[in-house]
Structures are given as C-alpha cells and as structure tokens.
Design a protein around this motif. Structure first.
Motif, PDB file in Angstrom:
ATOM      1  N   LYS A  33      52.520   1.841-120.328  1.00  0.00           N
ATOM      2  CA  LYS A  33      52.021   2.905-121.234  1.00  0.00           C
ATOM      3  C   LYS A  33      50.480   2.223-121.502  1.00  0.00           C
ATOM      4  O   LYS A  33      49.604   2.958-121.526  1.00  0.00           O
ATOM      5  N   ILE A  34      50.483   1.052-121.806  1.00  0.00           N
ATOM      6  CA  ILE A  34      49.186   0.783-122.418  1.00  0.00           C
ATOM      7  C   ILE A  34      48.177   0.745-121.170  1.00  0.00           C
ATOM      8  O   ILE A  34      47.017   1.234-121.316  1.00  0.00           O
ATOM      9  N   ARG A  35      48.507   0.424-119.857  1.00  0.00           N
ATOM     10  CA  ARG A  35      47.550   0.670-118.866  1.00  0.00           C
ATOM     11  C   ARG A  35      47.387   1.600-118.536  1.00  0.00           C
ATOM     12  O   ARG A  35      46.115   2.099-118.248  1.00  0.00           O
ATOM     13  N   SER A  36      48.025   2.804-118.486  1.00  0.00           N
ATOM     14  CA  SER A  36      48.019   4.240-118.399  1.00  0.00           C
ATOM     15  C   SER A  36      46.811   4.770-119.408  1.00  0.00           C
ATOM     16  O   SER A  36      46.090   5.311-119.032  1.00  0.00           O
ATOM     17  N   LEU A  37      47.196   4.532-120.681  1.00  0.00           N
ATOM     18  CA  LEU A  37      46.494   5.101-121.679  1.00  0.00           C
ATOM     19  C   LEU A  37      44.898   4.485-121.669  1.00  0.00           C
ATOM     20  O   LEU A  37      43.936   5.271-121.780  1.00  0.00           O
ATOM     21  N   ILE A  38      44.762   3.351-121.482  1.00  0.00           N
ATOM     22  CA  ILE A  38      43.458   2.545-121.544  1.00  0.00           C
ATOM     23  C   ILE A  38      42.476   2.779-120.579  1.00  0.00           C
ATOM     24  O   ILE A  38      41.329   3.188-120.723  1.00  0.00           O
ATOM     25  N   THR A  39      43.236   2.919-119.352  1.00  0.00           N
ATOM     26  CA  THR A  39      42.370   3.430-118.103  1.00  0.00           C
ATOM     27  C   THR A  39      41.843   4.756-118.326  1.00  0.00           C
ATOM     28  O   THR A  39      40.772   5.096-117.546  1.00  0.00           O
ATOM     29  N   SER A  40      42.683   5.777-118.644  1.00  0.00           N
ATOM     30  CA  SER A  40      42.383   7.109-118.777  1.00  0.00           C
ATOM     31  C   SER A  40      41.414   7.142-120.112  1.00  0.00           C
ATOM     32  O   SER A  40      40.648   8.346-119.909  1.00  0.00           O
ATOM     33  N   GLN A  41      41.468   6.659-121.080  1.00  0.00           N
ATOM     34  CA  GLN A  41      40.870   7.008-122.206  1.00  0.00           C
ATOM     35  C   GLN A  41      39.303   6.225-122.274  1.00  0.00           C
ATOM     36  O   GLN A  41      38.633   6.837-123.157  1.00  0.00           O
ATOM     37  N   TYR A  42      39.349   5.249-121.796  1.00  0.00           N
ATOM     38  CA  TYR A  42      38.114   4.286-121.842  1.00  0.00           C
ATOM     39  C   TYR A  42      37.334   3.800-120.525  1.00  0.00           C
ATOM     40  O   TYR A  42      37.999   3.837-119.435  1.00  0.00           O
ATOM     41  N   GLU A  43      35.830   3.916-120.675  1.00  0.00           N
ATOM     42  CA  GLU A  43      35.209   3.684-119.480  1.00  0.00           C
ATOM     43  C   GLU A  43      35.289   2.099-119.084  1.00  0.00           C
ATOM     44  O   GLU A  43      35.240   1.150-120.009  1.00  0.00           O
ATOM     45  N   ASN A  44      35.048   1.672-117.926  1.00  0.00           N
ATOM     46  CA  ASN A  44      34.742   0.298-117.476  1.00  0.00           C
ATOM     47  C   ASN A  44      35.675  -0.742-117.956  1.00  0.00           C
ATOM     48  O   ASN A  44      35.429  -1.732-118.348  1.00  0.00           O
ATOM     49  N   VAL A  45      36.943  -0.318-117.823  1.00  0.00           N
ATOM     50  CA  VAL A  45      38.277  -1.143-118.389  1.00  0.00           C
ATOM     51  C   VAL A  45      39.078  -1.367-116.934  1.00  0.00           C
ATOM     52  O   VAL A  45      39.479  -0.434-116.226  1.00  0.00           O
ATOM     53  N   SER A  46      39.177  -2.750-116.424  1.00  0.00           N
ATOM     54  CA  SER A  46      40.015  -3.022-115.276  1.00  0.00           C
ATOM     55  C   SER A  46      41.495  -3.656-115.859  1.00  0.00           C
ATOM     56  O   SER A  46      41.213  -4.368-116.881  1.00  0.00           O
ATOM     57  N   VAL A  47      42.416  -3.388-115.370  1.00  0.00           N
ATOM     58  CA  VAL A  47      43.667  -4.115-115.813  1.00  0.00           C
ATOM     59  C   VAL A  47      44.427  -4.502-114.476  1.00  0.00           C
ATOM     60  O   VAL A  47      44.322  -4.176-113.615  1.00  0.00           O
ATOM     61  N   LYS A  48      44.845  -5.704-115.008  1.00  0.00           N
ATOM     62  CA  LYS A  48      46.003  -6.333-114.136  1.00  0.00           C
ATOM     63  C   LYS A  48      47.021  -6.817-114.816  1.00  0.00           C
ATOM     64  O   LYS A  48      46.933  -7.262-115.813  1.00  0.00           O
ATOM     65  N   MET A  49      48.329  -6.465-114.206  1.00  0.00           N
ATOM     66  CA  MET A  49      49.345  -6.710-115.000  1.00  0.00           C
ATOM     67  C   MET A  49      50.357  -7.969-114.233  1.00  0.00           C
ATOM     68  O   MET A  49      50.020  -8.214-112.983  1.00  0.00           O
ATOM     69  N   SER A  50      50.912  -8.650-114.999  1.00  0.00           N
ATOM     70  CA  SER A  50      51.703  -9.871-114.456  1.00  0.00           C
ATOM     71  C   SER A  50      52.684  -9.321-113.676  1.00  0.00           C
ATOM     72  O   SER A  50      53.388 -10.068-112.476  1.00  0.00           O
TER      73      SER A  50
END
Length: 269
Positions: A33-50
């Motif tokens: 949920k964090i990944r989905s929210l932060i990538t949809s709400q904010y610019e220039n954010v890359s997320v990698k998950m373990s």
C-alpha cells in the motif's frame, strides 16, 4: 528520491503470530500500500521492495540490495508480539545514532504522522542494534505497527481500511521528511465512484459463507452483501472497496492468491 521498502519476514519465516494473523502478511500488505500510494501521489519517487510476495529473503540480502541500489531511505515494516497484554506502536533507529542525527529527524517526522492516525498506544521512539538499521548505509527506520498477539491491536490489523490508513501515514511522513512534490498531474479519484473487490457471487448463502471463511483463514477481511440481478438474489462476497482503481487493483492481486477468479466492480456510490 529512492525508497527501499522492507516488509519484514516472509516465506519460511512468518514472524510474530497471534489471533489468527501472521506478521509477514500484515507487513507485506502495508508495504504494498505504501508503494502504491507514494508512487501515485508524489513525483520523482522510485521504490524497490525487498519482497512483493510471500518469499524468503535473508536480512543480509535485504541490506545488500538497498546499499547496492544507493537508496535514500530504508523503511522496514513490522508488527510486534510479547505476551498478549502489551500493545501499541513504536519505531526504531540504530542505537549508535544521536537524537540530533538526520536519521532521528526523519524518524521524528514519521513518528508524528503515524501516531496521529493509527489508534494505537504510543510506546515512543526507540533505538536498537537491529541488522537492517546497522548494516544499511542510508538513514533507516523500523516501524512496529502494533502487537499481533494483543486483541485490541489485532482487531485493527484485520481491518483493511486501518492498514490503508497506516500506509498513508507512512507516506505522509516520508513526503514531509524528504520534501516530496505532489504529483498534480495524477487524476483525483471521483468521490462518486467506488471500486469493489468481489471474491465470489453465489445463489446459495452457505456457499458465500464458505468463501468468506476461506478468505478469513488467509487474513483477508470480507463481508456478504445480497444483490438482485434479473429478479434473482445473489450473495456477493466483497473483500475491499476503494475510491482509487490503482489501490483496488493492488489489493486484487492479494485476493487472487486465494480466489483466482476475483474481480473488480466499478459502481456509483
């Protein structure tokens, strides 16, 4: 900004367990949920998950991956357990860091945002020599989102909307800490549209109740609603409802691990 999200445990390591819940499942759901929210709400954010599913991964693999990727922030998601009576939220940074450190300042911001909304007792800001805090080369935080063996905390964990709220609070904290810019181009969800996850529709209520029990055994909340179609009553098992289709699709992937023919229905509210 490069965010490394680490849902604790997974695979052969279930983590803490209690009240029919497994920590690894709660951790993963909040992190997704964090990944989905932060990538949809904010610019220039890359997320990698373990991990993005129920897989086994060592602590060393996690920190090595974050370090090699040169992440800007390491966020490890966990739940706690003790003896059934302990309850509440706490978070950790490494024990060798000063309260004036950048890591501590980031943690202060996340702590404020998360405790504003999580409905958990505030157990405070803490320090520890945990591997993911010690071996990560970037600022790192580990959040303990309630005690899974406590009845009060576990009741919240079972609630999908609570997990969504906790995920959003993590995002709000990260956004404040790193001065992230809102993604103004992303379309706002219509307040009049809702996306429902349907995990089965039956003419027999007993069959619907069996499906609901199957989901509950896999830590997925659902309820039964009756709908009339062409004069016939159907018992529909709903496993979540969202105003964002992206969030609905994210949750659908989790439900489909248990019910492969689950689907989304878009309806006016």
């Amino acid at each position: 900004m490069k965010l490394y999200l680490d849902p604790g445990h997974g695979g052969t390591d279930p983590g803490a367990q209690g009240n029919g819940l497994r920590e690894k499942d709660i951790n993963l759901d909040i992190a997704l949920k964090i990944r989905s929210l932060i990538t949809s709400q904010y610019e220039n954010v890359s997320v990698k998950m373990s991990r993005t599913s129920d897989t086994t991964k060592s602590l060393t693999q996690r920190t090595n991956e974050a370090n090699s990727w040169n992440a800007d922030y390491y966020v490890s998601i966990h739940c706690n357990s003790f003896n059934g009576s302990a309850q509440g939220y706490e978070d950790y940074i490494h024990s060798g860091l000063a309260d004036s450190s950048q890591t501590a300042r980031y943690r202060d911001i996340l702590h404020t945002e998360i405790t504003k909304v999580n409905q958990l007792r505030n157990r405070g800001k803490k320090k520890a020599n945990f591997h993911v805090l010690r071996e990560s080369t970037m600022p790192a935080i580990l959040t303990e989102n309630g005690f899974i063996d406590n009845n009060h905390d576990a009741a919240l964990m079972r609630n999908e909307s609570w997990r969504q709220k906790v995920a959003q609070a993590h995002v709000d904290g990260i956004a404040r800490a790193f001065n992230l810019k809102k993604n103004d181009s992303s379309p706002s969800p219509s307040p009049n549209v809702i996306f429902r996850i349907i995990a089965g529709s039956f003419q027999s209520r007993k069959n619907a109740e069996n499906r609901q029990a199957l989901l509950a055994n896999n830590q997925i909340d659902s309820f039964i609603a009756s709908v009339t179609i062409s004069g016939k009553v159907w018992y529909r098992v709903q496993a979540g409802a969202f105003t964002s289709r992206e969030n609905a699709e994210e949750h659908l992937t989790i439900v489909k691990r248990i019910v492969s023919d689950a689907y989304i229905v878009q309806e006016q509210r």
